[in-house]
Enzyme design. Sequence first.
Site, PDB file in Angstrom:
ATOM      1  N   ASP A 100       0.856  -1.175   0.000  1.00 13.98           N
ATOM      2  CA  ASP A 100       0.000   0.000   0.000  1.00 13.98           C
ATOM      3  C   ASP A 100       0.896   1.231   0.000  1.00 13.98           C
ATOM      4  OD1 ASP A 100      -2.615   1.418   2.086  1.00 13.98           O
ATOM      5  OD2 ASP A 100      -2.255   1.519  -0.044  1.00 13.98           O
ATOM      6  N   SER A 101       0.348   2.344  -0.473  1.00 15.07           N
ATOM      7  CA  SER A 101       1.180   3.528  -0.733  1.00 15.07           C
ATOM      8  C   SER A 101       1.473   4.328   0.532  1.00 15.07           C
ATOM      9  CB  SER A 101       0.438   4.450  -1.700  1.00 15.07           C
ATOM     10  OG  SER A 101      -0.841   4.761  -1.137  1.00 15.07           O
ATOM     11  N   ASP A 105      -8.139  -7.067   2.077  1.00 18.37           N
ATOM     12  CA  ASP A 105      -7.111  -7.183   3.115  1.00 18.37           C
ATOM     13  C   ASP A 105      -7.692  -6.603   4.401  1.00 18.37           C
ATOM     14  OD1 ASP A 105      -6.568  -4.126   2.364  1.00 18.37           O
ATOM     15  OD2 ASP A 105      -5.585  -4.576   4.294  1.00 18.37           O
TER      16      ASP A 105
END
Length: 370
Positions: free
Chosen positions: A93-94, A266
């Site tokens: 994830d960013s 998730d």
Amino acid sequence: MPVKIKIEKKEKHTRARLGKLTTPHGEVETPIFMPVGTQATVKTMTPEEVKETGGRLVLSNTYHLYLRPGHDLVKEAGGLHKFMNWDGPILTDSGGFQVFSLGPLRTITEEGVEFRSHIDGSKHFFTPEKVMEIEQALGADIAMAFDECAPYPCEKEYAVAALERTTRWAERCKRVHKREDQALFGIIQGGVFPDLRERSAKELLAMDFPGYGIGGLSVGEPKELMYEVLDQLMPIMPEDKPRYLMGVGSPDCLIEGVVRGVDMFDCVLPTRIARNGTVFTHNGKLTVRNAEYARDFRPMDQQCDCYACRNYSRAYIRHLIKTDEILGIRLTTIHNLHFIQHLMQNIRQAIREDRLLEYREDFLKVFNAG
Ligand SMILES: NCc1cc(CSc2ccccc2)c2nc(N)[nH]c(=O)c2c1
């Protein structure tokens, strides 16, 4: 095209789909639940144990790995797969969600986000370009674009500004993302406003990402509202691209998301509640650390065949947790990951047999009654 989804079957009565997601580190079945390994480990689990529970694709997080141990170190180690000894697919994830969750510790500008580390208060500045540099150095198979997640609740104007910035930042990410063996996914925002969700989706679909995250949901809104947003959003999503509902979720949300056409999930819930001594069972949640289980010599879940339920009693696991023995939370983690993966396996089978709605009814009747 490093990552693509092949739809094997559409469920007859819902938007659910059975798929195969191909990545440079192997192919996985969808719908899929991806265990979260924020700091390059699914907490308390070895990679072999994650696989044993049914985990096939794990998540990690740019924000955390940038702060510790640093993306340059991970690159020097040969990348995230080598560093954490995971030979399956990885998604990073960013960090968009993390830096926006830092509240007063961050300042947002068009250029990027200045934030203070939650570890030592040191100052950092994330731009879309910087985040792409980090994610390309980490080397996951799927990298998420740098987005702005609007809080819930928020004024519509705030959600508009966040989705517009998310679109502009997605363009900046795409412009500098060069790694051929890594797929960059855009992230759809828009809060709980159907018209904004449609706008965010269309702007990102026009950029033709290989897959899409659905961000900004499960951020405190009622579950029914999340489902409504999905009901309006999913029909405009392309059939041939993976849809990833970020940070979701509990067993009921997983089933409801699959019914609406979500392919990837998730959530930290299974592993987080396990560390608090709470496990999912077919009759709902059970907090094994509670006194009532002190002399309960049954397994945590009598319908479960995971390593923990085959070999240990509630009384023993409660004893371990009460005495801070690490094996205790390892056993509850093994069980919860197994439980969720077994649920996903049953959901995929229900799609194959066109009986997902019946499965939803049967599962929730017992699970919610617990
Ligand atoms: N469900 C809330 C949620 C969760 C995550 C993921 S948080 C996470 C991911 C990996 C590892 C640990 C935490 C999000 N990530 C991004 N980039 N944008 C969102 O809107 C968003 C919303």
